[in-house]
Design a protein around this motif. Sequence first.
Motif, PDB file in Angstrom:
ATOM      1  N   ALA A   1       0.855  -1.448   0.077  1.00  0.00           N
ATOM      2  CA  ALA A   1      -0.038  -0.015   0.194  1.00  0.00           C
ATOM      3  C   ALA A   1       0.958   1.236   0.111  1.00  0.00           C
ATOM      4  O   ALA A   1       0.536   2.270  -0.535  1.00  0.00           O
ATOM      5  N   ALA A   2       1.814   1.276   0.708  1.00  0.00           N
ATOM      6  CA  ALA A   2       2.934   2.344   0.835  1.00  0.00           C
ATOM      7  C   ALA A   2       3.552   2.523  -0.675  1.00  0.00           C
ATOM      8  O   ALA A   2       3.522   3.821  -1.031  1.00  0.00           O
ATOM      9  N   ARG A   3       3.937   1.195  -1.373  1.00  0.00           N
ATOM     10  CA  ARG A   3       4.536   1.465  -2.669  1.00  0.00           C
ATOM     11  C   ARG A   3       3.446   2.047  -3.620  1.00  0.00           C
ATOM     12  O   ARG A   3       3.835   2.772  -4.522  1.00  0.00           O
ATOM     13  N   ALA A   4       2.321   1.532  -3.439  1.00  0.00           N
ATOM     14  CA  ALA A   4       1.308   2.140  -4.171  1.00  0.00           C
ATOM     15  C   ALA A   4       1.342   3.686  -4.266  1.00  0.00           C
ATOM     16  O   ALA A   4       1.185   4.519  -5.552  1.00  0.00           O
ATOM     17  N   VAL A   5       1.369   4.423  -3.248  1.00  0.00           N
ATOM     18  CA  VAL A   5       1.181   5.607  -2.877  1.00  0.00           C
ATOM     19  C   VAL A   5       2.494   6.432  -3.751  1.00  0.00           C
ATOM     20  O   VAL A   5       2.399   7.469  -4.358  1.00  0.00           O
ATOM     21  N   GLU A   6       3.668   5.713  -3.490  1.00  0.00           N
ATOM     22  CA  GLU A   6       4.927   6.316  -4.160  1.00  0.00           C
ATOM     23  C   GLU A   6       4.812   6.059  -5.721  1.00  0.00           C
ATOM     24  O   GLU A   6       5.211   7.111  -6.461  1.00  0.00           O
ATOM     25  N   ILE A   7       4.278   4.922  -6.354  1.00  0.00           N
ATOM     26  CA  ILE A   7       4.032   4.948  -7.426  1.00  0.00           C
ATOM     27  C   ILE A   7       3.314   5.952  -8.282  1.00  0.00           C
ATOM     28  O   ILE A   7       3.579   6.503  -9.190  1.00  0.00           O
ATOM     29  N   ALA A   8       1.927   6.342  -7.586  1.00  0.00           N
ATOM     30  CA  ALA A   8       1.034   7.178  -8.027  1.00  0.00           C
ATOM     31  C   ALA A   8       1.816   8.582  -7.994  1.00  0.00           C
ATOM     32  O   ALA A   8       1.608   9.426  -8.810  1.00  0.00           O
ATOM     33  N   ALA A   9       2.517   8.850  -7.062  1.00  0.00           N
ATOM     34  CA  ALA A   9       3.145  10.193  -6.920  1.00  0.00           C
ATOM     35  C   ALA A   9       3.983  10.368  -7.977  1.00  0.00           C
ATOM     36  O   ALA A   9       4.256  11.400  -8.613  1.00  0.00           O
ATOM     37  N   ALA A  10       4.900   9.399  -8.266  1.00  0.00           N
ATOM     38  CA  ALA A  10       5.770   9.260  -9.504  1.00  0.00           C
ATOM     39  C   ALA A  10       5.010   9.436 -10.589  1.00  0.00           C
ATOM     40  O   ALA A  10       5.438  10.330 -11.735  1.00  0.00           O
ATOM     41  N   LEU A  11       3.820   8.914 -10.681  1.00  0.00           N
ATOM     42  CA  LEU A  11       3.194   9.007 -12.276  1.00  0.00           C
ATOM     43  C   LEU A  11       2.404  10.446 -12.596  1.00  0.00           C
ATOM     44  O   LEU A  11       2.479  11.016 -13.564  1.00  0.00           O
ATOM     45  N   LEU A  12       2.390  10.866 -11.415  1.00  0.00           N
ATOM     46  CA  LEU A  12       1.557  12.277 -11.376  1.00  0.00           C
ATOM     47  C   LEU A  12       2.730  13.215 -11.715  1.00  0.00           C
ATOM     48  O   LEU A  12       2.529  14.291 -12.542  1.00  0.00           O
ATOM     49  N   GLN A  13       3.938  13.161 -11.046  1.00  0.00           N
ATOM     50  CA  GLN A  13       4.968  14.095 -11.334  1.00  0.00           C
ATOM     51  C   GLN A  13       5.194  13.906 -12.756  1.00  0.00           C
ATOM     52  O   GLN A  13       5.689  15.027 -13.539  1.00  0.00           O
ATOM     53  N   ASP A  14       5.471  12.695 -13.328  1.00  0.00           N
ATOM     54  CA  ASP A  14       5.724  12.538 -14.766  1.00  0.00           C
ATOM     55  C   ASP A  14       4.552  13.070 -15.671  1.00  0.00           C
ATOM     56  O   ASP A  14       5.091  13.658 -16.781  1.00  0.00           O
ATOM     57  N   ALA A  15       3.563  13.380 -15.228  1.00  0.00           N
ATOM     58  CA  ALA A  15       2.423  13.880 -15.997  1.00  0.00           C
ATOM     59  C   ALA A  15       2.334  15.417 -15.848  1.00  0.00           C
ATOM     60  O   ALA A  15       1.476  16.356 -16.470  1.00  0.00           O
ATOM     61  N   GLY A  16       3.410  16.026 -15.188  1.00  0.00           N
ATOM     62  CA  GLY A  16       3.614  17.413 -15.032  1.00  0.00           C
ATOM     63  C   GLY A  16       2.893  17.956 -13.764  1.00  0.00           C
ATOM     64  O   GLY A  16       2.801  19.242 -13.553  1.00  0.00           O
TER      65      GLY A  16
END
Length: 473
Positions: A278-293
């Motif tokens: 669950a913690a890793r999912a938050v980190e992945i979502a944060a990285a994907l959102l940052q990649d989207a600008g």
Amino acid sequence: MAQLHDLTAIEQLSALRHGEISPVELVAHYLGRIARLDGELGAFVEVTGDAAVERAEALSRTEPLGALWGLPFADKDLVARAGVPTRFGSRLHSDFVPDTTADQAAVLDEAGGISLGKTSTPEFGLTGYTETLIGPPARDPWDPRNGAGGSSGGAASAVAAGLLPLAPGSDGGGSIRIPAATVGLVGIKPSRGRVPFASGLDGPGGLAVAGPIARTVPDAALLLDVQAGGRPHAFATRAPHSGPFLDAATVPGASARVGMTVVSPWDDAEDIRLDPDAARAVEIAAALLQDAGHGVDAFAWRPRGYPEMFTTLWRMSAARMALTDAQLELVEPVTAWLAREGRALSGADVLETLGGASVFERETIAAFAPFDAVLTPALALSPRPVGWFDREDAARSFAQQVQYAPYSSFVNVAGLPAIVLPVTADASGHPVSVQLIGRPGGEAAIISLAAQLERRRGPMGHPGIWDRDARLP
């Protein structure tokens, strides 16, 4: 070869409107899947096949009008439909057949949808797991040894298994988001006041609202548009809105500022342990959102006085049920405990709790105000096995539900919109989800962000039970 249930709800609607399939063919397909697979899942408590076929035949003789024209769905077993048993997940109502249809069902009918029956729910929708005395538990199609969450557990199980393209649910403390996250779907809890026929404005603390469960963000947005626009508002208070939510799911929005936290309001009161996935999912979502600008910033949030206040709110909700002492002996222990505890509250207790909820709402909105959305885990733990929640010791059951889903109920108390969606998978391939919480009336912003996450995440695959037809000889 793709089958009808492999298509998104929007793709199925397109096929219906272009005459590539008929409502009768689509209904028959889903009824066939329900007959083959639901015995293992417990998603339905009532299948109204004859009525569904009759309605599909009638719609086939009309123009394809309505946002859901020809598309199957099912009513949650808390929602009355004339002539169909409505049990509220309770043996107290095993013989109840209403003679009127509630707005939650009628609005989807008016949009051209076709109900296939009733999906399972815990007794009176009071728990975050769907195990009852009147039928089998609702199970997770990814691993049927696990429950599907609750209280919209049957709806989530059905959509995840390809027994329905989408489904309506209700959420008073996480009842859409918990099961959606449990089985890897998209679930939206709207702002208080957004959906006219289930606004939350007529209940203690303004908790319970209606919303959609679907496989994709655009599908969920489509159903939310129907729910939000299906009736005039009965209250002067309503969430601001401009434009269809489906547009937000398909057209990228401007760069957003997203706050990120794994703090829950229960951390100091219960043994909250965040699963590494669950913690890793938050980190992945944060990285994907940052990649989207988008900008993503961790922030400190220290909510105060929440556990006792919410526990009292939940007891107050149960105390409203008109159950006699004799009936309390027949309901689930959790139901009886909540009702008795609620009835023991004094007027001063109730007023103090409602005042505390109002303070919590204002403080939470102020804490989240710098952000267009706040990112949290959807659940703290992986899906729980059927029988894991203690159905005899009510206090322990309540604590277990908090340990499983500590990020859900506070969103209801604050009246904010939230969406859950899967962004990654654990070692077994089971989806792991995150939650995006919006500003008051901010559904469009979180739907846009979720759609961008969904596109960048890519396909998630299907649960094993989904494509069983393809593996049969």
